[in-house]
Design a protein around this motif. Structure first.
Motif, PDB file in Angstrom:
ATOM      1  N   VAL A  52      81.112   9.232  94.468  1.00  0.00           N
ATOM      2  CA  VAL A  52      80.176   8.287  94.216  1.00  0.00           C
ATOM      3  C   VAL A  52      80.004   7.856  92.514  1.00  0.00           C
ATOM      4  CG1 VAL A  52      77.654   8.060  93.767  1.00  0.00           C
ATOM      5  CG2 VAL A  52      78.285   9.635  95.864  1.00  0.00           C
ATOM      6  N   TYR A  53      80.449   9.437  92.521  1.00  0.00           N
ATOM      7  CA  TYR A  53      80.341   8.621  90.471  1.00  0.00           C
ATOM      8  C   TYR A  53      82.004   8.234  90.116  1.00  0.00           C
ATOM      9  CZ  TYR A  53      75.025   9.366  90.137  1.00  0.00           C
ATOM     10  OH  TYR A  53      74.224   9.281  90.623  1.00  0.00           O
ATOM     11  N   LYS A  54      82.650   9.483  90.195  1.00  0.00           N
ATOM     12  CA  LYS A  54      83.835   9.177  89.744  1.00  0.00           C
ATOM     13  C   LYS A  54      84.330   9.418  88.648  1.00  0.00           C
ATOM     14  CE  LYS A  54      85.098   5.094  93.338  1.00  0.00           C
ATOM     15  NZ  LYS A  54      84.133   5.416  94.034  1.00  0.00           N
ATOM     16  N   LYS A  55      83.773  10.679  88.218  1.00  0.00           N
ATOM     17  CA  LYS A  55      83.908  11.052  86.761  1.00  0.00           C
ATOM     18  C   LYS A  55      84.016  12.797  87.353  1.00  0.00           C
ATOM     19  CE  LYS A  55      79.545  11.245  85.869  1.00  0.00           C
ATOM     20  NZ  LYS A  55      78.501   9.963  84.815  1.00  0.00           N
ATOM     21  N   VAL A  56      84.406  13.736  85.692  1.00  0.00           N
ATOM     22  CA  VAL A  56      84.014  15.165  85.846  1.00  0.00           C
ATOM     23  C   VAL A  56      82.373  15.088  84.635  1.00  0.00           C
ATOM     24  CG1 VAL A  56      86.665  14.932  85.350  1.00  0.00           C
ATOM     25  CG2 VAL A  56      85.365  14.365  83.109  1.00  0.00           C
ATOM     26  N   PRO A  57      81.835  16.717  85.060  1.00  0.00           N
ATOM     27  CA  PRO A  57      83.236  17.484  85.299  1.00  0.00           C
ATOM     28  C   PRO A  57      82.642  17.913  87.178  1.00  0.00           C
ATOM     29  CG  PRO A  57      81.213  18.383  85.123  1.00  0.00           C
ATOM     30  CD  PRO A  57      81.265  17.111  84.831  1.00  0.00           C
ATOM     31  N   VAL A  58      84.054  18.252  87.873  1.00  0.00           N
ATOM     32  CA  VAL A  58      83.907  18.892  89.747  1.00  0.00           C
ATOM     33  C   VAL A  58      84.020  19.983  90.008  1.00  0.00           C
ATOM     34  CG1 VAL A  58      84.209  18.254  91.860  1.00  0.00           C
ATOM     35  CG2 VAL A  58      84.536  15.927  90.483  1.00  0.00           C
ATOM     36  N   LEU A  59      83.289  21.475  90.029  1.00  0.00           N
ATOM     37  CA  LEU A  59      83.572  21.630  89.995  1.00  0.00           C
ATOM     38  C   LEU A  59      84.038  22.272  91.191  1.00  0.00           C
ATOM     39  CD1 LEU A  59      83.611  24.918  88.920  1.00  0.00           C
ATOM     40  CD2 LEU A  59      81.548  25.576  90.493  1.00  0.00           C
ATOM     41  N   VAL A  60      85.025  23.057  92.273  1.00  0.00           N
ATOM     42  CA  VAL A  60      85.153  23.033  93.616  1.00  0.00           C
ATOM     43  C   VAL A  60      85.451  24.641  94.063  1.00  0.00           C
ATOM     44  CG1 VAL A  60      86.853  23.048  95.691  1.00  0.00           C
ATOM     45  CG2 VAL A  60      86.751  21.352  93.460  1.00  0.00           C
ATOM     46  N   HIS A  61      84.462  25.156  94.598  1.00  0.00           N
ATOM     47  CA  HIS A  61      84.484  26.369  95.186  1.00  0.00           C
ATOM     48  C   HIS A  61      85.187  26.792  96.171  1.00  0.00           C
ATOM     49  CE1 HIS A  61      81.692  30.036  96.369  1.00  0.00           C
ATOM     50  NE2 HIS A  61      82.738  30.261  95.136  1.00  0.00           N
ATOM     51  N   GLY A  62      85.857  27.112  96.775  1.00  0.00           N
ATOM     52  CA  GLY A  62      85.730  27.531  98.331  1.00  0.00           C
ATOM     53  C   GLY A  62      86.654  26.450  99.471  1.00  0.00           C
ATOM     54  N   GLY A  63      86.905  24.967  98.177  1.00  0.00           N
ATOM     55  CA  GLY A  63      87.460  23.640  98.900  1.00  0.00           C
ATOM     56  C   GLY A  63      85.714  23.009  98.157  1.00  0.00           C
ATOM     57  N   ASN A  64      84.506  23.237  98.368  1.00  0.00           N
ATOM     58  CA  ASN A  64      83.911  22.858  98.208  1.00  0.00           C
ATOM     59  C   ASN A  64      82.907  21.960  96.785  1.00  0.00           C
ATOM     60  OD1 ASN A  64      82.911  23.251 101.507  1.00  0.00           O
ATOM     61  ND2 ASN A  64      82.020  24.621 100.851  1.00  0.00           N
ATOM     62  N   PRO A  65      82.977  20.837  96.326  1.00  0.00           N
ATOM     63  CA  PRO A  65      82.893  20.119  95.104  1.00  0.00           C
ATOM     64  C   PRO A  65      81.527  19.434  95.217  1.00  0.00           C
ATOM     65  CG  PRO A  65      83.989  18.746  96.826  1.00  0.00           C
ATOM     66  CD  PRO A  65      84.207  20.144  97.690  1.00  0.00           C
ATOM     67  N   ILE A  66      81.688  20.532  93.509  1.00  0.00           N
ATOM     68  CA  ILE A  66      80.022  19.531  93.364  1.00  0.00           C
ATOM     69  C   ILE A  66      80.254  19.504  91.971  1.00  0.00           C
ATOM     70  CG2 ILE A  66      77.368  21.019  92.575  1.00  0.00           C
ATOM     71  CD1 ILE A  66      79.830  23.204  94.236  1.00  0.00           C
ATOM     72  N   SER A  67      79.538  17.810  91.691  1.00  0.00           N
ATOM     73  CA  SER A  67      79.719  17.737  90.733  1.00  0.00           C
ATOM     74  C   SER A  67      78.346  17.097  90.249  1.00  0.00           C
ATOM     75  CB  SER A  67      79.704  15.845  91.411  1.00  0.00           C
ATOM     76  OG  SER A  67      80.784  16.044  92.127  1.00  0.00           O
ATOM     77  N   GLU A  68      78.505  16.978  88.766  1.00  0.00           N
ATOM     78  CA  GLU A  68      77.513  16.650  88.056  1.00  0.00           C
ATOM     79  C   GLU A  68      76.696  18.065  86.819  1.00  0.00           C
ATOM     80  OE1 GLU A  68      75.939  13.342  86.830  1.00  0.00           O
ATOM     81  OE2 GLU A  68      77.442  12.801  87.935  1.00  0.00           O
ATOM     82  N   SER A  69      77.086  17.915  85.268  1.00  0.00           N
ATOM     83  CA  SER A  69      77.545  19.092  85.702  1.00  0.00           C
ATOM     84  C   SER A  69      75.519  20.638  84.985  1.00  0.00           C
ATOM     85  CB  SER A  69      77.253  18.699  83.842  1.00  0.00           C
ATOM     86  OG  SER A  69      75.936  17.556  83.016  1.00  0.00           O
ATOM     87  N   THR A  70      74.828  19.609  84.971  1.00  0.00           N
ATOM     88  CA  THR A  70      73.607  20.658  85.219  1.00  0.00           C
ATOM     89  C   THR A  70      73.444  20.621  86.505  1.00  0.00           C
ATOM     90  OG1 THR A  70      72.653  19.048  83.448  1.00  0.00           O
ATOM     91  CG2 THR A  70      71.300  20.423  85.394  1.00  0.00           C
ATOM     92  N   VAL A  71      73.880  20.284  87.654  1.00  0.00           N
ATOM     93  CA  VAL A  71      73.757  21.022  89.463  1.00  0.00           C
ATOM     94  C   VAL A  71      74.894  22.215  89.456  1.00  0.00           C
ATOM     95  CG1 VAL A  71      74.028  20.349  91.924  1.00  0.00           C
ATOM     96  CG2 VAL A  71      73.153  19.014  89.967  1.00  0.00           C
ATOM     97  N   ILE A  72      76.258  21.750  88.651  1.00  0.00           N
ATOM     98  CA  ILE A  72      76.747  22.635  88.518  1.00  0.00           C
ATOM     99  C   ILE A  72      76.659  23.989  88.009  1.00  0.00           C
ATOM    100  CG2 ILE A  72      79.433  23.471  87.736  1.00  0.00           C
ATOM    101  CD1 ILE A  72      79.940  20.343  88.103  1.00  0.00           C
TER     102      ILE A  72
END
Length: 228
Positions: A52-72
């Protein structure tokens, strides 16, 4: 168990949004692999994880990606509840979330100053940025060590960029915002935060960051994006 799955962080060295995720992971003592992204040539993995945003940061936990720093940060707090970074009381937790949201909304004020093209635009943006800092001076940590009291929390991480990024920002733009004579409590908080081991070990050198910001500013002012 969920918390034992592999953790990977896709980021960029200059991003203050990436830095606060690093700080949270280290405060929680979570082992993770870091992937430095070239944002001028984004990896297929980044584009796949954050289409969607194609930007960092992205946290990948157990293969599942989470985007947006506050959400992370919220995700990290929920999955790894040890060494809590949010208050336990519902009201205090709500207040913490208010200030995190305030920082998200007002952070753009500083970028408006950095990319102002005229003197009038810069003066207006400078005034708005100082008003944001004055609000934090009056309503922020005050005489407490951190926003959360004696211990560092998510609000501190959200505003942590002030402790090091703002200095480089001021030098790049040629303005002074965080004056200790005008904002003594916020300035003192920033100095305390900057001296934390997790911060000193992670933030980039001042000179490198200034050079990066100057290149970014020159590039923007020379070829500003067209917005429809």
């Amino acid at each position: 168990m969920e918390e034992d799955k592999e953790v990977k962080l896709h980021g960029s060295w200059a991003s203050p949004f990436v830095q606060k995720v690093k700080w949270a992971l280290q405060l929680k003592q979570i082992k993770y692999d870091y992937v430095e992204e070239d944002l001028s040539n984004k990896s297929d993995s980044l584009l796949q994880y954050n289409p969607v945003y194609k930007k960092v940061p992205v946290l990948v936990h157990g293969g599942n990606p989470i985007s947006e720093s506050t959400v992370i940060l919220e995700y990290i707090e929920q999955v790894w509840p040890h060494n809590p970074l949010l208050p336990q009381h519902p009201y205090e937790r709500a207040i913490a979330r208010f200030w995190i949201q305030f920082g998200e909304q007002k952070g753009l004020t500083f970028f408006a100053l950095m990319f102002a093209k005229t003197h009038d635009e810069q003066e207006k943006a400078k005034k708005n940025a100082i008003e944001v800092l004055k609000t934090l001076e009056e309503e922020g940590p005050g005489d407490k060590i951190f926003f959360n009291g004696d211990s560092i929390g998510l609000v501190d991480l959200s505003f942590g960029w002030i402790s090091y990024f703002l200095e480089a920002f001021e030098e790049t733009v040629g303005v002074k915002l965080l004056e200790p004579s005008i904002l003594p409590r916020l300035h003192a908080w920033a100095q305390r935060f900057k001296e934390l081991p997790i911060v000193k070990e992670n933030h980039p050198s001042h000179e490198k960051l200034v050079a990066h910001l100057r290149r970014s500013r020159e590039k923007f002012l020379k070829n500003p994006p067209i917005i429809f």
